[in-house]
Structure formats: C-alpha cells, structure tokens
Design a protein around this motif. Structure first.
Motif, mmCIF file in Angstrom:
data_model
loop_
_atom_site.group_PDB
_atom_site.id
_atom_site.type_symbol
_atom_site.label_atom_id
_atom_site.label_comp_id
_atom_site.label_asym_id
_atom_site.label_seq_id
_atom_site.Cartn_x
_atom_site.Cartn_y
_atom_site.Cartn_z
ATOM 1 N N ALA A 149 75.292 63.191 13.511
ATOM 2 C CA ALA A 149 75.813 64.758 14.246
ATOM 3 C C ALA A 149 75.564 64.128 15.776
ATOM 4 N N GLN A 150 75.142 64.006 16.464
ATOM 5 C CA GLN A 150 75.067 63.736 18.159
ATOM 6 C C GLN A 150 75.176 62.530 18.196
ATOM 7 N N ASP A 151 75.913 61.613 17.303
ATOM 8 C CA ASP A 151 75.587 60.163 17.394
ATOM 9 C C ASP A 151 76.272 59.550 18.670
ATOM 10 N N PRO A 152 74.636 58.982 18.867
ATOM 11 C CA PRO A 152 73.978 58.924 20.036
ATOM 12 C C PRO A 152 74.511 57.364 21.128
ATOM 13 N N LEU A 153 75.898 57.243 19.141
ATOM 14 C CA LEU A 153 76.247 55.452 19.065
ATOM 15 C C LEU A 153 78.068 56.024 19.183
ATOM 16 N N ALA A 154 78.193 56.408 19.954
ATOM 17 C CA ALA A 154 79.664 57.262 19.911
ATOM 18 C C ALA A 154 80.130 56.817 21.643
ATOM 19 N N ALA A 155 79.111 57.055 22.750
ATOM 20 C CA ALA A 155 80.102 56.616 24.087
ATOM 21 C C ALA A 155 79.915 55.658 23.780
ATOM 22 N N PRO A 156 80.860 54.763 24.621
ATOM 23 C CA PRO A 156 80.592 53.406 24.723
ATOM 24 C C PRO A 156 79.571 52.780 25.460
ATOM 25 N N VAL A 157 78.882 51.950 25.623
ATOM 26 C CA VAL A 157 78.079 51.307 26.128
ATOM 27 C C VAL A 157 79.328 51.180 28.312
ATOM 28 N N PRO A 158 78.114 51.531 28.971
ATOM 29 C CA PRO A 158 78.751 51.896 30.384
ATOM 30 C C PRO A 158 78.574 49.944 31.056
ATOM 31 N N THR A 159 79.839 49.622 31.453
ATOM 32 C CA THR A 159 79.825 48.770 32.640
ATOM 33 C C THR A 159 78.969 48.749 33.621
ATOM 34 N N THR A 160 78.655 49.723 33.918
ATOM 35 C CA THR A 160 77.749 48.838 35.277
ATOM 36 C C THR A 160 76.638 50.465 35.246
ATOM 37 N N GLY A 161 75.146 50.259 36.080
ATOM 38 C CA GLY A 161 74.370 50.697 35.759
ATOM 39 C C GLY A 161 73.151 50.768 34.660
ATOM 40 N N VAL A 162 73.503 49.664 33.545
ATOM 41 C CA VAL A 162 72.937 49.962 32.894
ATOM 42 C C VAL A 162 72.020 48.278 33.148
ATOM 43 N N ASP A 163 70.378 48.193 32.755
ATOM 44 C CA ASP A 163 70.262 46.857 32.197
ATOM 45 C C ASP A 163 70.606 45.545 31.425
ATOM 46 N N PRO A 164 71.480 44.717 32.374
ATOM 47 C CA PRO A 164 71.742 43.042 31.682
ATOM 48 C C PRO A 164 71.588 42.760 30.510
ATOM 49 N N SER A 165 70.215 43.329 30.519
ATOM 50 C CA SER A 165 69.642 42.459 28.786
ATOM 51 C C SER A 165 69.400 43.551 27.984
ATOM 52 N N GLN A 166 69.742 45.075 28.011
ATOM 53 C CA GLN A 166 69.866 46.312 27.091
ATOM 54 C C GLN A 166 71.817 45.940 26.888
ATOM 55 N N VAL A 167 72.649 45.330 27.200
ATOM 56 C CA VAL A 167 73.381 45.625 27.637
ATOM 57 C C VAL A 167 74.197 44.948 25.410
ATOM 58 N N PRO A 168 74.108 43.555 25.652
ATOM 59 C CA PRO A 168 74.613 43.003 23.969
ATOM 60 C C PRO A 168 74.546 44.077 23.088
ATOM 61 N N ASP A 169 72.708 44.545 22.832
ATOM 62 C CA ASP A 169 72.376 45.473 22.197
ATOM 63 C C ASP A 169 72.794 46.425 21.787
ATOM 64 N N GLN A 170 73.236 47.215 22.845
ATOM 65 C CA GLN A 170 73.451 48.021 22.882
ATOM 66 C C GLN A 170 75.249 48.370 21.779
ATOM 67 N N ILE A 171 75.954 47.254 22.649
ATOM 68 C CA ILE A 171 77.271 46.494 21.915
ATOM 69 C C ILE A 171 77.257 46.841 20.431
ATOM 70 N N ALA A 172 76.111 45.596 20.661
ATOM 71 C CA ALA A 172 75.560 45.525 18.625
ATOM 72 C C ALA A 172 76.235 46.835 17.745
ATOM 73 N N TYR A 173 74.628 47.732 18.345
ATOM 74 C CA TYR A 173 74.590 48.716 17.447
ATOM 75 C C TYR A 173 76.301 49.744 16.993
ATOM 76 N N ARG A 174 76.523 50.244 18.014
ATOM 77 C CA ARG A 174 78.495 50.605 18.334
ATOM 78 C C ARG A 174 78.977 50.098 17.169
ATOM 79 N N ALA A 175 78.824 48.421 17.284
ATOM 80 C CA ALA A 175 80.036 47.441 16.388
ATOM 81 C C ALA A 175 79.481 47.754 15.155
ATOM 82 N N ARG A 176 78.115 47.825 14.929
ATOM 83 C CA ARG A 176 78.048 47.979 13.389
ATOM 84 C C ARG A 176 77.820 50.014 12.291
ATOM 85 N N ASP A 177 78.232 49.706 11.128
ATOM 86 C CA ASP A 177 78.442 51.086 11.293
ATOM 87 C C ASP A 177 77.153 52.164 11.568
#
Length: 326
Positions: free
Chosen positions: A107-135
C-alpha cells in the motif's frame, strides 16, 4: 526478549529493507540462467526483466549507456535465486507469508518510485533496479518470508567454531589471497584446521578455539556465513568492510533448536531479521545443487549473490576433506 514489533513499524522497516538492501559449472540446459533442483529459470526470463528495467528506469538506461547491464543481470539472477530458495524453505518449514503485512507494505509500495540516477551508492543501484523490475508482491513476500524464517530460529541459534585471522598484506599476496589459501589448507583433512590454528597462535595471530556465539548476542554475525555454513565447513570472509582483517574458521557445531539462555541479548532490527532469514537459506542452495550459467558469473555463498567470477567472490565455503559431518 521481545523480537516482534508493531505491525506498522514492521511495514515501515520492510519497506526500508527493499529500498536499501543489497540484500561451478554452467547449467546443463541450453538457455538456462540457472538450475535449482528440478527447476530452471531461463535466460529469456532474465533478459525480459532487464528489458523491462531499461524501458522503465532511467537508472537502468544509465547503466546501459555505461555498458554495465551485466551488473543488473547478476542482481536479477541473485534475487531470483533467493526467491527460489525462500520458496523452498517456506514450504519445508511450513511458513506462509502474512498477506495482511504484504498488502500493507504494498500500500506504501517502496518500489513505486524510480531509482534515483544521482546521490545513490553505485553498488546499490543494480539491486534497486532489479527489485523494481520484478513483481512487487513477489519481492515483498520474499522479504516477509525471510523475516519469518529468522523469527522461527533466532532465539535458538548458536554456532561453535575455531578461527584464525589474516590482518596484513604480504608481497604478492593480498589478505584475500592469504585467507583463501589458508582455508584450503585447513580443509585438507579433519586435523588440518587445528594444526593451522595452533601454528598461527604460536606466531602471534588472533585465534580462538571453541568460540561459541548465540545469535541473540550477535544479530549482525548471525547474518553472516558463520551461521550459514554447515559443520565440517571451513569459511573465509571479511567480517567488516570497515576493517581489513579476514577470518578463516572451521565450523564445529551449528545448533538451531536449543533456546539460548544468556545474560545479555541484543534485539534484532527488522532489517537484521531479513538478513538472518536470507542467511538461513544458504544450505538450501547446496542441497538443491544450484548451478549458475557462467554468462552471469558464479554463486558466492558468502555474499549470497552472484559474483562476476570465482576471482571476485567475497570469500569461500569449503567442505573439510574426509569429514564425517554433513
């Protein structure tokens, strides 16, 4: 010790886990991304999620421009492997995800917002994107089940191990190189670990024999390979990225069924519980004969993720040769 918190707090932290977590030979079948037990996840399935991410996520488009989509592929395969493992574990343990908790989190979907392209630890970005691509429901359900698995065992978990340490570089050998070599040496036969540790103790290294740690005293350690590896295994890993030292240990006992009675305990956070639950999945990968397509890399049991190559894993888990333990 009160482990479970109010539903609202749990929902918030599960959302935070998803928002922040980083949380062999190839398969026989042509086209498989990985095989686990009798189940196959195909390269086409992985590629479909990569394509979806590139269509929807500016951060994925940025990875594509940087020729780093291989990182996203590994993140997707890692998460799908964990999904298969937690599904198997839940069935084996008789666990069912709390649908109310899953629904409240979505209901407060933490995966709704796109992954930011700046200000994010680069090592976290692939996992963040993968979570959002999945169901999203599947991703949240995985987190809830890992939390529930940890809750089932946390206050009954303890591990006994002997260890030595590697704390400095040598010419031509990094600490990782030394730790992995020492792990191979300690796994050579059932008596080898004791001999290595005895020699290291005499040389002034930090060592210990019969170290017993209940999870209730060390939630952070309970999320590491120390608690995931089975007795009769030698492990090599770096406990903290903030400290250079490596630990090489032989696991003597792993008890998941004795309630721990200790003077001081540390209540785990919800994110620690998810990490501990994921660690409890480690033996399932071996039992199921997990095989990763070399196109994506190799399974790293220390990190519970796919590493680009055997030379880039975060450590090792090696069975002691000739050991009678499982």
């Amino acid at each position: 010790m009160r482990i479970m918190s109010r539903s609202r707090a749990v929902v918030a932290v599960l959302a935070g886990v998803l928002a922040l977590a980083g949380c062999g030979s190839g398969p026989r079948q042509v086209g498989a991304a990985f095989l686990i037990g009798n189940h196959e996840v195909t390269q086409d399935q992985v590629q479909a999620l990569i394509d979806k991410a590139v269509r929807e996520q500016p951060a994925a488009q940025q990875l594509a421009q940087q020729h780093k989509l291989d990182q996203l592929g590994r993140a997707i395969v890692s998460q799908l492997v964990v999904h298969e493992l937690v599904t198997t574990a839940a069935r084996h343990e008789g666990l069912t995800a709390d649908e109310n908790l899953v629904t409240q989190t979505l209901a407060q979907d933490p995966l709704a917002a796109p992954v930011p392209t700046t200000g994010v630890d680069p090592s976290q970005v692939p996992d963040q994107i993968a979570y959002r691509a999945r169901d999203h429901r599947e991703a949240v359900t995985d987190q809830v089940l890992m939390r529930d698995l940890a809750l089932k065992y946390f206050d009954k978990m303890s591990v006994t191990f002997d260890y030595t340490s590697v704390v400095s570089e040598r010419p031509g050998a990094t600490m990782r190189d030394q730790a992995l070599a020492k792990a191979e040496q300690m796994a050579a036969n059932p008596a080898a670990a004791a001999q290595v540790i005895q020699a290291d103790t005499a040389a002034g290294a930090e060592t210990s024999v019969g170290e017993r740690v209940p999870a209730v005293q060390a939630p952070d350690l309970a999320a590491t390979v120390v608690f995931g590896a089975l007795p009769g295994s030698v492990i090599a890993f770096q406990p903290s990225s903030q400290q250079a030292a490596w630990i090489v240990a032989v696991i003597r006992q792993r008890d998941l069924n004795t309630r721990q009675s200790v003077d001081q305990t540390t209540e785990p956070t919800a994110s620690q519980l998810v990490a501990i639950g994921q660690r409890l999945l480690e033996p399932y990968a071996d039992v199921a004969g997990l095989k990763i397509n070399p196109r994506y890399g190799v399974w790293d049991p220390v990190a519970m993720t796919v590493a680009p190559s055997a030379a880039e894993t975060t450590g090792a888990v090696i069975s002691v040769k000739g050991s009678t333990q499982p």
